[in-house]
Design a protein around this motif. Structure first.
Motif, PDB file in Angstrom:
ATOM      1  N   PRO A 148       0.663  -1.221   0.111  1.00  0.00           N
ATOM      2  CA  PRO A 148       0.177  -0.038  -0.174  1.00  0.00           C
ATOM      3  C   PRO A 148       1.033   1.363  -0.017  1.00  0.00           C
ATOM      4  N   PRO A 152      -0.283   2.859  -4.314  1.00  0.00           N
ATOM      5  CA  PRO A 152      -1.700   3.146  -4.003  1.00  0.00           C
ATOM      6  C   PRO A 152      -1.579   4.296  -2.904  1.00  0.00           C
ATOM      7  N   THR A 156      -3.276   7.744  -3.587  1.00  0.00           N
ATOM      8  CA  THR A 156      -4.138   8.515  -2.388  1.00  0.00           C
ATOM      9  C   THR A 156      -3.678   9.898  -2.213  1.00  0.00           C
ATOM     10  N   GLN A 199      -3.513   4.194 -12.065  1.00  0.00           N
ATOM     11  CA  GLN A 199      -4.216   3.017 -11.888  1.00  0.00           C
ATOM     12  C   GLN A 199      -4.107   2.005 -12.989  1.00  0.00           C
ATOM     13  N   GLU A 202      -0.998   0.238 -12.480  1.00  0.00           N
ATOM     14  CA  GLU A 202      -0.968  -0.826 -11.246  1.00  0.00           C
ATOM     15  C   GLU A 202      -1.770  -2.115 -11.884  1.00  0.00           C
ATOM     16  N   THR A 227     -11.846  -1.573  -7.051  1.00  0.00           N
ATOM     17  CA  THR A 227     -10.871  -0.465  -7.780  1.00  0.00           C
ATOM     18  C   THR A 227     -11.349  -0.369  -9.043  1.00  0.00           C
ATOM     19  N   TRP A 275     -12.322   6.399  -2.112  1.00  0.00           N
ATOM     20  CA  TRP A 275     -10.973   5.759  -2.306  1.00  0.00           C
ATOM     21  C   TRP A 275     -10.262   5.758  -1.098  1.00  0.00           C
ATOM     22  N   PHE A 279      -8.343   2.485  -0.237  1.00  0.00           N
ATOM     23  CA  PHE A 279      -6.868   2.268   0.383  1.00  0.00           C
ATOM     24  C   PHE A 279      -7.026   1.693   1.614  1.00  0.00           C
ATOM     25  N   TYR A 283      -6.096  -2.131   0.459  1.00  0.00           N
ATOM     26  CA  TYR A 283      -4.826  -2.087   0.453  1.00  0.00           C
ATOM     27  C   TYR A 283      -4.175  -2.511   1.775  1.00  0.00           C
TER      28      TYR A 283
END
Length: 285
Positions: A148, A152, A156, A199, A202, A227, A275, A279, A283
């Motif tokens: 995380p 991520p 954030t 993203q 990711e 997500t 979000w 998170f 995550y």
């Protein structure tokens, strides 16, 4: 209505056309899911939905610019946007609920806990853990999960920062500082696009290096549902902000009359809050 007016909108073709477009898209989608064909029908329906939205919103903007909307209409728009966001809250609540149910109830039952412990007879060596890297049966689990504190966390910070920049832009509009509104809204839009790009990176890493796919057990399914739908909402929010930015450039909003801008802010802040929940519970924990 005593002490005011009540705006009655002109006859509009958009509601029925919108319903037909959505119906066409759903028929095509159902055909694709059940029979593996119908992509053309689904695509035509999607194009129809987007066209109706664009033309309908165009008419709303024109009517607003012509001064046809009064305080009663402003309240109606605010209530409509409020209920729309509430429906989105319930949408994500369903997926968060599925995640919490799996982690709190389903996994312990499979591990032999409680009255449902008979499920452990199917997989006697199963051990409940989250993330579930070794699902029972023939399902292939992910190789590992994302830290995380890398992508991520970056995303954030980007979304939290975008809420701050959007708030600055909104306050600038309320104070009549159009340059401030324009510049900070542009920064917000860039941050939103950056989130989408990261993203995408990711997801590429998830599929090619981490073994996280929609077929990777319950972890993969919940990861992409949560997500993925959130990413779709970010794309929608960024599109809204882009349109609002164009309208700002054209001088469409005033300090005392700018609900279109304010509604976009509500939606973007909602996306940011969701979000933060993702998170923390997808995550981190």
């Amino acid at each position: 209505m005593s002490g005011g007016s009540y705006y009655v909108p002109a006859t509009s073709k958009w509601p029925i056309l919108g319903s037909l477009a959505v119906g066409t898209m759903m028929v095509g989608t159902g055909s694709v899911l059940v029979h593996g064909r119908g992509t053309l029908v689904m695509g035509l329906g999607l194009v129809g939905v987007l066209a109706v939205m664009a033309l309908w919103f165009r008419d709303v903007i024109k009517e607003s610019r012509q001064g046809l909307y009064d305080a009663q209409m402003d309240r109606s728009f605010r209530q409509g946007m409020g209920w729309f966001i509430f429906s989105e809250v319930m949408f994500f609540a369903a997926f968060f609920g599925a995640l919490f149910y799996v982690r709190t109830f389903a996994l312990p039952w499979l591990d032999g806990e409680g009255a449902k412990g008979v499920a452990a007879l199917l997989w006697p060596d199963f051990t409940a853990s989250w993330p579930l890297l070794d699902p029972p049966g023939d399902v292939a689990g992910p190789v590992e999960t994302f830290s995380p504190w890398q992508l991520p966390l970056v995303n954030t910070l980007i979304l939290v920062g975008s809420s701050i920049t959007l708030t600055v832009a909104h306050e600038g509009l309320k104070e009549g500082y159009r340059a401030t509104t324009r510049n900070w809204l542009f920064v917000t839009l860039l941050l939103g696009i950056s989130f989408i790009i990261i993203q995408g990176v990711e997801y590429y890493e998830a599929y090619h290096h981490y073994g996280i796919t929609l077929q990777a057990g319950i972890y993969g399914a919940t990861f992409f549902l949560l997500t993925g739908f959130h990413g779709a909402h970010v794309i929608i929010g960024a599109t809204i902000l882009a349109i609002i930015f164009i309208r700002v450039l054209r001088g469409h909003f005033a300090a005392e009359n700018h609900f279109g801008f304010e509604a976009a802010c509500w939606y973007w802040h909602f996306v940011d809050v969701v979000w933060i929940g993702l998170f923390l519970f997808v995550y981190v924990f």
